[in-house]
Design a protein around this motif. Structure first.
Motif, PDB file in Angstrom:
ATOM      1  N   CYS A 147     -10.983  15.017  -9.284  1.00 58.87           N
ATOM      2  CA  CYS A 147     -10.655  15.206 -10.358  1.00 58.87           C
ATOM      3  C   CYS A 147      -9.644  16.440 -10.575  1.00 58.87           C
ATOM      4  O   CYS A 147      -9.323  17.117  -9.855  1.00 58.87           O
ATOM      5  CB  CYS A 147     -12.082  16.060 -10.997  1.00 58.87           C
ATOM      6  SG  CYS A 147     -13.239  14.589 -10.877  1.00 58.87           S
TER       7      CYS A 147
ATOM      8  N   SER B  94     -18.593  10.457 -10.907  1.00 57.37           N
ATOM      9  CA  SER B  94     -17.884  10.870  -9.548  1.00 57.37           C
ATOM     10  C   SER B  94     -18.035   9.537  -8.702  1.00 57.37           C
ATOM     11  O   SER B  94     -16.730   9.407  -7.836  1.00 57.37           O
ATOM     12  CB  SER B  94     -18.869  11.941  -8.874  1.00 57.37           C
ATOM     13  OG  SER B  94     -20.190  11.310  -8.734  1.00 57.37           O
TER      14      SER B  94
ATOM     15  N   GLY C 270     -13.637  14.598 -14.707  1.00 59.38           N
ATOM     16  CA  GLY C 270     -15.214  13.974 -14.460  1.00 59.38           C
ATOM     17  C   GLY C 270     -16.086  14.401 -15.180  1.00 59.38           C
ATOM     18  O   GLY C 270     -15.937  15.590 -16.017  1.00 59.38           O
TER      19      GLY C 270
ATOM     20  N   ALA D 262     -22.298  15.559  -8.963  1.00 56.61           N
ATOM     21  CA  ALA D 262     -21.341  16.884  -9.597  1.00 56.61           C
ATOM     22  C   ALA D 262     -20.323  16.680  -8.360  1.00 56.61           C
ATOM     23  O   ALA D 262     -19.600  17.732  -8.152  1.00 56.61           O
ATOM     24  CB  ALA D 262     -22.138  18.135  -9.697  1.00 56.61           C
ATOM     25  N   ASP D 263     -19.878  15.622  -7.710  1.00 51.27           N
ATOM     26  CA  ASP D 263     -18.648  15.808  -6.629  1.00 51.27           C
ATOM     27  C   ASP D 263     -17.391  15.712  -7.546  1.00 51.27           C
ATOM     28  O   ASP D 263     -17.163  14.888  -8.321  1.00 51.27           O
ATOM     29  CB  ASP D 263     -19.064  14.508  -5.800  1.00 51.27           C
ATOM     30  CG  ASP D 263     -17.970  14.518  -4.841  1.00 51.27           C
ATOM     31  OD1 ASP D 263     -18.312  14.079  -3.479  1.00 51.27           O
ATOM     32  OD2 ASP D 263     -16.728  14.842  -5.050  1.00 51.27           O
ATOM     33  N   THR D 264     -16.565  16.714  -7.321  1.00 54.38           N
ATOM     34  CA  THR D 264     -15.370  16.684  -8.029  1.00 54.38           C
ATOM     35  C   THR D 264     -14.074  16.181  -7.442  1.00 54.38           C
ATOM     36  O   THR D 264     -12.895  16.344  -7.963  1.00 54.38           O
ATOM     37  CB  THR D 264     -15.199  18.124  -8.483  1.00 54.38           C
ATOM     38  OG1 THR D 264     -14.876  19.157  -6.957  1.00 54.38           O
ATOM     39  CG2 THR D 264     -16.380  18.779  -9.104  1.00 54.38           C
TER      40      THR D 264
ATOM     41  N   PHE E  78     -13.595  18.908 -14.278  1.00 54.68           N
ATOM     42  CA  PHE E  78     -14.864  18.424 -14.382  1.00 54.68           C
ATOM     43  C   PHE E  78     -15.866  18.827 -15.304  1.00 54.68           C
ATOM     44  O   PHE E  78     -15.903  20.119 -15.119  1.00 54.68           O
ATOM     45  CB  PHE E  78     -15.695  18.640 -12.727  1.00 54.68           C
ATOM     46  CG  PHE E  78     -16.684  17.406 -12.518  1.00 54.68           C
ATOM     47  CD1 PHE E  78     -16.472  16.304 -12.190  1.00 54.68           C
ATOM     48  CD2 PHE E  78     -18.029  18.087 -13.018  1.00 54.68           C
ATOM     49  CE1 PHE E  78     -17.658  15.429 -11.860  1.00 54.68           C
ATOM     50  CE2 PHE E  78     -19.148  17.371 -12.879  1.00 54.68           C
ATOM     51  CZ  PHE E  78     -19.018  15.901 -12.176  1.00 54.68           C
TER      52      PHE E  78
ATOM     53  N   VAL F 280     -10.297  21.996 -11.375  1.00 51.03           N
ATOM     54  CA  VAL F 280     -10.237  21.588  -9.988  1.00 51.03           C
ATOM     55  C   VAL F 280      -8.867  21.645  -9.468  1.00 51.03           C
ATOM     56  O   VAL F 280      -8.660  21.705  -8.387  1.00 51.03           O
ATOM     57  CB  VAL F 280     -11.078  20.428  -9.673  1.00 51.03           C
ATOM     58  CG1 VAL F 280     -11.096  20.023  -8.288  1.00 51.03           C
ATOM     59  CG2 VAL F 280     -12.349  20.107 -10.399  1.00 51.03           C
TER      60      VAL F 280
ATOM     61  N   SER G 192     -20.412  15.146 -15.107  1.00 53.04           N
ATOM     62  CA  SER G 192     -21.891  14.811 -14.548  1.00 53.04           C
ATOM     63  C   SER G 192     -22.799  13.638 -15.297  1.00 53.04           C
ATOM     64  O   SER G 192     -22.448  13.424 -16.511  1.00 53.04           O
ATOM     65  CB  SER G 192     -22.711  16.048 -14.283  1.00 53.04           C
ATOM     66  OG  SER G 192     -23.001  16.800 -15.701  1.00 53.04           O
TER      67      SER G 192
ATOM     68  N   HIS H  15     -19.458  19.823 -16.235  1.00 59.08           N
ATOM     69  CA  HIS H  15     -21.033  19.813 -15.879  1.00 59.08           C
ATOM     70  C   HIS H  15     -21.935  19.966 -17.152  1.00 59.08           C
ATOM     71  O   HIS H  15     -21.442  20.995 -17.757  1.00 59.08           O
ATOM     72  CB  HIS H  15     -21.382  20.949 -14.983  1.00 59.08           C
ATOM     73  CG  HIS H  15     -20.406  21.111 -13.620  1.00 59.08           C
ATOM     74  ND1 HIS H  15     -20.780  20.592 -12.634  1.00 59.08           N
ATOM     75  CD2 HIS H  15     -19.125  21.637 -13.451  1.00 59.08           C
ATOM     76  CE1 HIS H  15     -19.885  20.845 -11.715  1.00 59.08           C
ATOM     77  NE2 HIS H  15     -18.917  21.472 -12.123  1.00 59.08           N
TER      78      HIS H  15
ATOM     79  N   GLU I  71     -14.858  22.870 -15.023  1.00 54.26           N
ATOM     80  CA  GLU I  71     -14.621  23.515 -13.786  1.00 54.26           C
ATOM     81  C   GLU I  71     -13.212  23.045 -13.495  1.00 54.26           C
ATOM     82  O   GLU I  71     -12.760  22.022 -13.673  1.00 54.26           O
ATOM     83  CB  GLU I  71     -15.441  22.850 -12.753  1.00 54.26           C
ATOM     84  CG  GLU I  71     -15.151  23.568 -11.462  1.00 54.26           C
ATOM     85  CD  GLU I  71     -16.190  22.801 -10.236  1.00 54.26           C
ATOM     86  OE1 GLU I  71     -17.183  22.314 -10.552  1.00 54.26           O
ATOM     87  OE2 GLU I  71     -15.740  23.026  -9.056  1.00 54.26           O
TER      88      GLU I  71
END
Lengths: 340, 249
Positions: free
Chosen positions: A152, A95, A128, A147-149, A155, A168, A130, A157, A166
């Protein structure tokens, strides 16, 4: 469905799928104990669980060295270098490194837009991932959780035996077409806590840095510092460069070269006539830290440090930017307490 | 077209490796010879010259005769370039300066020591004005080409004054310290494209210190990474005996 499950058993298939779409850059091992972003030929070489790469992905948009133009001394002609969009997938970006790219986007589009950087920036897709914060990361203190997306397209995790993908952006959704990953319905995994913290939010830091200019910390740090410039050169939000003309030994032509530079280096503040306007390591350290927490931050309201920890992790002298900032916070608190 | 610059190549106390390195410009040698006339070079020709545009001088000054000769070269040269670690810093020769000069003389020449007058090994700049420097042990070829092309174009060469670390970072090398070795890159002048760390070696400091060097902090870094204080000092002295305070005899 915006969350899908990517089992570890499917990881190489996933990466191969990406490689079939576009050029993919992802973290890979380099040397004994380091990682770098590099083009992916072999999905098995990709390392998604890594502490940090030597350089951030900045190097693809602002290369360490680039030719700006070539010239011919006989015909007195020159031609600007061709610059192409990078147009690739960046897989496994932390991130803080993505935030750093967004900050550079701001820097390079303010005032005179910087053609080469902005051209290269086009067409980049970001996936991205984590990470487990080590003793140098401090993203949480500069508003960038693990875990700031932001920025992205997808993402990842990290789970025990795989990743939650995820989605985005629409680009990210498009990228997954044809992969048939199952939906993920559970809770997102909890990310590990940061070990390193700056003790105040940016709002308060403005005050701290207004006072910190005269602090004794700069001389103290300068005693340990050798001025090698590593902290500048590994920083994902540093963008200073130098431009030099190189003439071929034939004397018929040459090129104008741009390369990364840094404010910790004597040459950086040396101007025509030989004057060096930041003539000691204390002044240069102060400038470096102020560039991250005050000068640009006063205009944007955000720290211009992303908490990657590179400047500290790669400093052979063990100088820690978090310790410097916390020391300034402490001095500020003492000064306020003395007034009461 | 104006006459080509007249160039001389000279040597003092050293291994002649820098001189030899002029001949290693395999791809560029013909271009170099296109731009200049070499009119004096003991190692390669018999002729001598009374006047020179550029003198490239290798080696440190370590005898009274060296002083006489370097003064003569300076008098007849418009531009004097120090070439290599010995000429620029005193080089490894300067390690002798760390011991009493009589003891060194006796060690080398024994009972004939009175036949061989000697001085502390000095960089050229200790005796004459040096206009430009090409550093390295042996001299760095890419730097020679940079200085050479600037001089034949009548421009002032740009001096490199940043650490080897900068060039390692530009190549995204894994830090030598992260490989479990120690390295003098943090205080040693770049300009060599970090060639040693890029090929599995560590930096021994042959190109001398950057001009704002903090050798005390460098020694501390070496100690923090496992060297004894004396070893750390010696590592720094290898190429910098004349530049570190308190080391001259």
């Amino acid at each position: 469905m915006d969350r899908l499950l990517l089992e570890d058993a499917d990881l190489f298939r996933f990466i191969a799928h990406l490689v079939a779409c576009k050029t993919v850059y992802a973290p890979q091992r380099k040397g004994a104990d380091s990682y770098v972003f590099a083009p992916v030929d072999d999905p098995q070489a990709v390392v998604l669980d890594y502490p940090r790469t030597l350089h951030s992905i900045k190097k693809y948009f602002l290369p360490p060295r680039e030719e700006l133009l070539s010239f011919n001394l006989r015909s007195n002609a020159f031609a600007a270098a061709e610059v192409e969009p990078v147009n690739a997938i960046f897989l496994g970006v932390h991130s803080y490194d993505l935030h750093a790219v967004l900050k550079l986007d701001h820097n390079f589009s303010q005032g005179n837009a910087e053609r080469n950087y902005l051209t290269r920036r086009q067409g980049a897709i970001f996936i991205g991932v984590s990470y487990r914060p080590d003793r140098f990361h401090f993203g949480g203190s500069v508003g960038i959780p693990v875990a700031d997306t932001t920025g992205c397209d997808l993402f990842l995790h990290r789970l025990d035996r795989g990743h939650v993908v995820e989605i985005v952006s629409d680009t990210g959704r498009e990228l997954l077409r044809g992969l048939d990953l199952p939906a993920f319905t559970g809770e997102l995994p909890r990310t590990a806590d940061f070990e390193q913290h700056i003790y105040l939010p940016q709002g308060k830091l403005t005050e701290v840095f207004a006072r910190g200019y005269q602090s004794g910390i700069w001389e103290e740090v300068a005693e340990k510092c050798v001025g090698c410039g590593t902290c500048n050169l590994v920083c994902p939000t540093c963008y200073c460069f130098n431009v030099e003309d190189e003439v071929d030994v034939s004397l018929e032509g040459g090129s104008r070269q741009r390369h990364w530079d840094g404010c910790m280096l004597r040459e950086f503040s040396q101007v025509a006539g030989g004057e060096v306007f930041r003539n000691n390591l204390a002044a240069r350290q102060r400038h470096r830290v102020y560039r991250k927490f005050k000068y640009i931050s006063d205009q944007t309201g955000e720290p211009w440090c992303v908490g990657c920890g590179r400047c500290t992790a790669y400093c052979t002298a063990g100088i820690s930017i978090v310790n410097i900032v916390n020391r300034l916070v402490q001095e500020h608190d003492w000064a306020n307490a003395a007034k009461l | 077209m104006a006459a080509k610059p007249r160039v001389g190549i000279f040597d003092f106390t050293g291994c002649e490796g820098c001189e030899l390195n002029h001949l290693n410009f395999e791809e560029q040698l013909l271009d170099i010879l296109e731009h200049v006339d070499i009119v004096e070079w003991r190692e390669a020709m018999d002729e001598r010259a009374d006047e020179l545009d550029i003198a490239f001088v290798e080696g440190s000054l370590s005898t009274p005769d060296c002083i006489t000769r370097i003064n003569a070269i300076r008098r007849k040269s418009k531009i004097l370039v120090a070439v290599g670690a010995c000429a620029v810093q005193g080089g490894v020769n300067a390690m002798k300066n760390l011991q009493p000069i009589e003891a060194v003389r006796e060690e080398v020449y024994g009972e004939d020591k009175y036949l061989f007058p000697t001085l502390p090994a000095l960089p050229l700049s200790a005796v004459v004005k040096v206009d430009h420097e090409i550093r390295g042990c042996p001299m760095t070829q890419i730097e020679f080409l940079k200085v050479f092309t600037a001089l034949v174009m009548g421009k002032r060469p740009v001096e490199t004054d940043h650490a080897v670390c900068v060039e390692c970072k530009l190549r995204e090398n894994e830090c030598v310290y992260d490989k479990g070795m120690v390295c003098l890159g943090p205080v040693t002048r770049g300009g060599c494209a970090a060639i040693c760390p890029s090929f599995g070696q560590y930096c021994t400091g042959c190109r001398g210190l950057v001009s704002d060097a903090n050798p005390a902090a460098m020694e501390q870094i070496l100690v923090d990474h496992g060297l004894a204080a004396e070893e750390a000092r010696k590592k720094l002295q290898l190429f910098n005996a004349n530049q570190l305070e308190g080391t001259q005899s």
